[in-house]
Design a protein around this motif. Structure first.
Motif: not given
Length: 196
Positions: A36-45, A49-67
């Motif tokens: 819940q705390v990393v849903e799209p639009g949250t400050a956490n997410l 992205e800022r710390v780990f780079g765009h590689v941890v993001m999916n196309e739809d703006g959700t977190l790519n947990r596998d990456s």
């Protein structure tokens, strides 16, 4: 009373959590809160992205947990970075949920926290219930459940505190190597002993 339910990866903690839910106990699930705390639009997410780079993001703006998982499981420094970001947000939300449940008149709350010991959250709870399993069973279940190689499964297991250490900090332990019924009997016995 707040019961901290914990275990290690593939120990069967979710099974015990489901049994407690069936009995009517409210469950605050740290993994659910972590989502819940990393849903799209949250400050956490955005911070992740800022710390780990765009590689941890999916196309739809959700977190790519596998990456993200690939990055942190093999790098303790990166894992700590992620934990430092996530843990305060998760803790605050869990405490908010706990307070709300107490206000609603709940007497016993289960806090399902996989990394209870690793995150040093023992002070959050009154009693600690550890779900334990043999190392062989844990490895077998994890490889099967997540389709991992033996090496990948061992890496994930080793990223957590050994289950034997968790047992030492427990008020009660459920040995989850046998059948579901055997685990249920152990749980019933603990609840009677704790008078809840």
């Amino acid at each position: 009373m707040i019961i901290g339910l914990t275990g290690s990866i593939a120990s069967g903690k979710s099974t015990i959590s489901a049994m407690l839910k069936e009995k009517g106990f409210p469950i605050i699930d740290a993994d659910l809160v972590a989502r819940q705390v990393v849903e799209p639009g949250t400050a956490n997410l955005q911070e992740i992205e800022r710390v780990f780079g765009h590689v941890v993001m999916n196309e739809d703006g959700t977190l790519n947990r596998d990456s993200l998982g690939q990055l942190i499981f093999h790098d303790p420094a990166k894992r700590k970075q992620l934990n430092d970001l996530m843990h305060p947000a998760i803790r605050n939300e869990m405490l908010r949920m706990r307070d709300k449940l107490f206000e609603q008149g709940q007497k016993t709350i289960i806090m399902d926290i996989p990394l209870l010991f690793e995150s040093r959250l023992q002070h959050f709870v009154d009693k600690i219930l550890v779900v334990s399993v043999t190392e062989e069973m844990q490895l077998h279940r994890l490889m099967k459940r997540n389709s991992l190689s033996k090496e990948e499964a061992e890496t994930r297991i080793q990223s957590q505190l050994p289950i034997s250490e968790k047992e030492k900090g427990a008020d009660a332990v459920i040995y989850n190597n046998g059948s579901i019924d055997q685990s249920k009997v152990q749980l019933e016995s603990i609840l009677v002993e704790w008078d809840i």
